[in-house]
Design a protein around this motif. Structure first.
Motif, mmCIF file in Angstrom:
data_model
loop_
_atom_site.group_PDB
_atom_site.id
_atom_site.type_symbol
_atom_site.label_atom_id
_atom_site.label_comp_id
_atom_site.label_asym_id
_atom_site.label_seq_id
_atom_site.Cartn_x
_atom_site.Cartn_y
_atom_site.Cartn_z
ATOM 1 N N ARG A 33 4.669 55.853 14.032
ATOM 2 C CA ARG A 33 3.923 57.491 13.586
ATOM 3 C C ARG A 33 3.426 57.998 14.815
ATOM 4 N N ASP A 34 2.883 57.008 15.695
ATOM 5 C CA ASP A 34 2.130 57.805 16.767
ATOM 6 C C ASP A 34 3.019 58.310 17.655
ATOM 7 N N PHE A 35 4.429 58.284 17.614
ATOM 8 C CA PHE A 35 5.395 58.874 18.385
ATOM 9 C C PHE A 35 6.036 60.041 17.641
ATOM 10 N N GLY A 36 5.367 60.382 16.448
ATOM 11 C CA GLY A 36 6.045 61.472 15.640
ATOM 12 C C GLY A 36 7.042 61.262 14.694
ATOM 13 N N ALA A 37 6.991 59.958 14.193
ATOM 14 C CA ALA A 37 7.914 59.678 12.977
ATOM 15 C C ALA A 37 7.304 60.078 12.036
ATOM 16 N N LEU A 38 7.864 60.714 10.750
ATOM 17 C CA LEU A 38 7.136 61.203 9.624
ATOM 18 C C LEU A 38 7.535 60.205 8.556
ATOM 19 N N GLY A 39 8.683 59.679 8.234
ATOM 20 C CA GLY A 39 8.757 58.881 7.496
ATOM 21 C C GLY A 39 8.885 59.519 5.874
ATOM 22 N N ALA A 46 14.721 59.302 14.411
ATOM 23 C CA ALA A 46 15.472 58.553 15.334
ATOM 24 C C ALA A 46 14.776 58.563 16.821
ATOM 25 N N ALA A 47 14.414 59.591 17.310
ATOM 26 C CA ALA A 47 13.660 60.034 18.580
ATOM 27 C C ALA A 47 12.557 59.274 18.602
ATOM 28 N N ALA A 48 11.672 59.282 17.457
ATOM 29 C CA ALA A 48 10.388 58.497 17.499
ATOM 30 C C ALA A 48 10.643 57.176 17.863
ATOM 31 N N PHE A 49 11.604 56.565 16.958
ATOM 32 C CA PHE A 49 11.820 55.148 17.204
ATOM 33 C C PHE A 49 12.002 54.711 18.667
ATOM 34 N N ASN A 50 13.064 55.502 19.079
ATOM 35 C CA ASN A 50 13.667 55.304 20.416
ATOM 36 C C ASN A 50 12.488 55.397 21.504
ATOM 37 N N GLU A 55 8.752 52.535 25.619
ATOM 38 C CA GLU A 55 7.518 52.357 25.877
ATOM 39 C C GLU A 55 7.341 50.815 25.771
ATOM 40 N N LEU A 56 7.793 50.193 24.652
ATOM 41 C CA LEU A 56 7.596 48.819 24.505
ATOM 42 C C LEU A 56 8.346 47.700 25.626
ATOM 43 N N LYS A 57 9.590 48.503 26.122
ATOM 44 C CA LYS A 57 10.307 47.882 27.042
ATOM 45 C C LYS A 57 9.645 47.689 28.242
ATOM 46 N N LYS A 58 8.551 48.206 28.634
ATOM 47 C CA LYS A 58 7.682 48.145 29.796
ATOM 48 C C LYS A 58 6.634 47.023 29.690
ATOM 49 N N VAL A 59 6.420 46.552 28.470
ATOM 50 C CA VAL A 59 5.501 45.581 28.209
ATOM 51 C C VAL A 59 6.166 43.988 28.394
ATOM 52 N N GLU A 60 5.223 43.286 29.145
ATOM 53 C CA GLU A 60 5.633 41.905 29.388
ATOM 54 C C GLU A 60 4.767 41.080 28.288
ATOM 55 N N PRO A 62 4.668 39.128 24.172
ATOM 56 C CA PRO A 62 4.782 39.412 22.995
ATOM 57 C C PRO A 62 4.517 40.853 22.657
ATOM 58 N N LYS A 63 5.265 41.596 21.741
ATOM 59 C CA LYS A 63 5.045 43.187 21.541
ATOM 60 C C LYS A 63 5.643 43.450 20.057
ATOM 61 N N THR A 64 4.951 44.185 19.499
ATOM 62 C CA THR A 64 5.497 44.672 18.247
ATOM 63 C C THR A 64 5.399 46.100 17.932
ATOM 64 N N LEU A 65 6.514 46.667 17.389
ATOM 65 C CA LEU A 65 6.619 48.014 16.666
ATOM 66 C C LEU A 65 6.157 48.053 15.354
ATOM 67 N N LEU A 66 5.124 48.529 15.033
ATOM 68 C CA LEU A 66 4.767 48.601 13.711
ATOM 69 C C LEU A 66 5.437 50.089 12.880
#
Length: 601
Positions: A33-39, A46-50, A55-60, A62-66
């Motif tokens: 939701r912080d990237f613009g997803a309205l649900g 789709a753009a918000a999810f991508n 951004e998560l791909k930059k993280v070393e 464990p990481k979670t997309l909520l």
């Protein structure tokens, strides 16, 4: 410790160890939701999810997309290839995509996969439901038929796709229709599946189908569903390892609900394939529920509920390729297929009988162009058998085949699941070392479980040798409840290889079996256990309860082309009945090695 036990122990350790390792580390959490997803089910998210995944791909670590509760409409991004997805998770490690109560992803294109995990390691999809909008099937009430012209007229149910919509037809689409009872929404296996030749849209939301199968007057008043089946799956794991699908729900799919390809140890736990609550839908996925191909480790499938599919619940195995040519003593030419690699265990399958044999080491895999067509060229360290038959020499049907046994998903574990209320089989097992236990099979037109390879038209294998089938319940299975059999061109078979070895069938229960099947050339209706092309089968402590009141009369246990089969204490309709009442020994049976002991109780 046996190889099978070691593999299962390793699988258990990986499942518990990797999951606990990831949960014990601090995880970076981003909210879509912080990237613009309205649900809201209307705007394309789709753009918000991508962006969130970028951004998560930059993280070393464990990481979670909520993904909070809501309906997220996703359309494929511009330029997405035909085999791409609405949501593509590429080369990720230690990633979890986690939904909440009410999280639903709506896929806007029936021509694309839903979620694709490709090249992943320790990727988890959790607590998410997925659906296609528009639906990849339509349905309605049958109003009239023309049995001579093989035509069916039905009126569309409100809210279902019109047959004139582009995704409901086309060159890449297979239209098949199924007949259902209107009150129970159960498929009616006593009628033929209807393979559709032409579709016409009539006035008043009516549709006329012309099919190539027998149409009966009794169709009128029943429901019908017509699927638009194409190569697009709801959930895909490809070339990934140690991945998890936990509490995922698939409501519809143009083809497979879950497609797992070239993977090592994917675990499905608590997943569902089911119609949305309160829906009048007749179908879920248009093809198999869970389809596993290639890779080096079979999946763990546990605590799942699968219903409404257009084909099997579970299909696991590898692929054979016909040998096109043998240009010299150390070279084979085959169709291009990604499962063949140098220095792997490549085996030949003799077309004359289905027997398998390891070849000498393959040292190189390359390509060759013959008559303008690209083929795969396999080079071997020593001379190959002179008796190899090729497509060039004897034609497609009689040519021998090969398979890479290092690209077979061996030792799958399937436990505590529900498989039922759909078109075909519960489990089609073409991979060795399976444990199938504690499952319930219910209301199936096809077999509950089938083990064996097919070296005829389907060229799927290898087979289900070394399987353990125990503590399962079978209710209202119309075909044979358990079948052990290799399949091939039997009219040309010189002898039947007994390649299904060392299978245990123990403590299973069968009831309400044997209703009529619309198409039953093998005479499976009314038969419970069919054992063929086997060597070493133990059948013990099983219970065959009473048949369905409308059951077809048939022999309960059949043995053909087999040796070393032992049956201990089979209870039939409450009694330890003598074998003469339930056992039939057919062709090519080593009678001296068939043992029946009904005395242990």
């Amino acid at each position: 410790m046996s190889h099978l036990k070691k593999t299962l122990l390793l699988a258990a350790c990986l499942y518990t160890g990797v999951a606990s390792f990831a949960s014990n580390l601090s995880s970076t959490v981003l909210n879509v939701r912080d990237f613009g997803a309205l649900g809201d089910g209307v705007h394309d998210d789709a753009a918000a999810f991508n962006q969130a995944l970028f951004e998560l791909k930059k993280v070393e670590g464990p990481k979670t997309l909520l993904v909070p509760g809501g309906s997220y409409l996703l359309d494929p991004l511009p330029g997405t290839p035909a085999n791409g997805g609405h949501l593509n998770v590429l080369s990720e490690k230690d990633l979890t995509i986690r939904g909440e109560a009410g999280t639903l992803l709506l896929f806007g294109s029936a021509y694309h996969n839903g979620i694709v995990v490709n090249g992943g390691e320790n990727v988890t999809l959790e607590s998410i439901a997925v659906d296609y909008k528009p639906l990849p099937f339509t349905q309605g009430l049958i109003e009239s038929v023309d049995t001579q012209k093989r035509q069916i007229v039905f009126k569309l149910d409100a809210g279902y796709p019109r047959v004139s919509e582009p995704h409901m037809s086309g060159k890449s689409t297979k239209n098949i229709a199924y007949i259902f009872r209107p009150k129970t929404a159960l498929k009616m296996p006593e009628f033929y599946d209807q393979y559709v030749e032409t579709v016409e849209e009539l006035e008043g939301d009516r549709v006329r189908l012309t099919t190539r199968n027998p149409v009966e007057a009794a169709f009128v008043g029943n429901k019908i569903a017509m699927v638009a089946r194409r190569k697009a799956d709801a959930i895909v794991f490809s070339s990934s390892r140690n991945c998890f699908a936990t509490k995922l729900t698939v409501h519809s799919s143009p083809a497979l609900a879950y497609g797992i390809r070239n993977c090592g140890l994917v675990t499905l736990d608590g997943c569902k394939i089911i119609q949305p609550e309160g829906s009048n839908r007749l179908m879920t996925s248009n093809a198999d529920g869970i389809h596993v191909k290639w890779g080096d480790q079979g999946p763990i499938i546990q605590n799942c509920w699968l219903q409404g599919m257009g084909d099997d619940s579970v299909n696991i195995g590898g692929t054979y390729e016909r040998i096109v040519d043998k240009p010299d003593a150390r070279t084979l030419i085959i169709a291009v297929h990604g499962s063949f690699r140098a220095h792997n265990d490549i085996q030949i399958v003799w077309a004359k009988n289905g027997e398998m044999e390891s070849l000498v080491e393959c040292t190189k895999v390359g390509f060759a162009t013959i008559d303008g067509k690209r083929y795969m060229k396999l080079s071997f360290v020593e001379d190959l058998p002179e008796s190899i038959q090729t497509v060039k020499a004897v034609g497609m049907k009689d040519a021998d085949l090969i398979i890479n046994m290092d690209q077979v998903p061996v030792n799958p574990v399937i436990r505590n699941n529900f498989f039922g209320r759909h078109r075909m089989r519960g489990i089609l097992m073409r991979s060795p070392g399976a444990i199938i236990e504690g499952n319930r099979f219910e209301d199936l037109r096809g077999e509950g479980i089938r083990l064996g390879h097919h070296f005829g038209g389907r060229v799927e294998g290898p087979n289900g040798a070394h399987a353990i089938i125990r503590d399962n319940t079978f209710v209202n299975i119309r075909a044979s409840n358990i079948v052990l059999a290799d399949g091939g061109p039997t009219q040309k078979t010189e002898s039947h290889a007994r390649s299904i070895k060392n299978v245990v069938i123990a403590n299973n229960r069968f009831s309400l079996y044997g209703q009529k099947i619309g198409y039953d050339p093998s005479g499976m209706a009314g038969n419970v256990l069919s054992v063929s092309t086997c060597d070493g089968v133990l059948i013990e402590d099983n219970v065959i309860d009473f048949p369905h009141p409308d059951a077809v009369k048939n022999t309960l246990v059949k043995i053909n082309h087999a040796s070393n089969v032992t049956i201990h204490d089979l209870i039939v309709e409450g009694e330890l009945a003598p074998p003469s009442e339930w056992l039939e020994l057919g062709d090519d049976v080593d009678a001296d090695t068939i043992q029946v002991d009904q005395s242990r109780f």
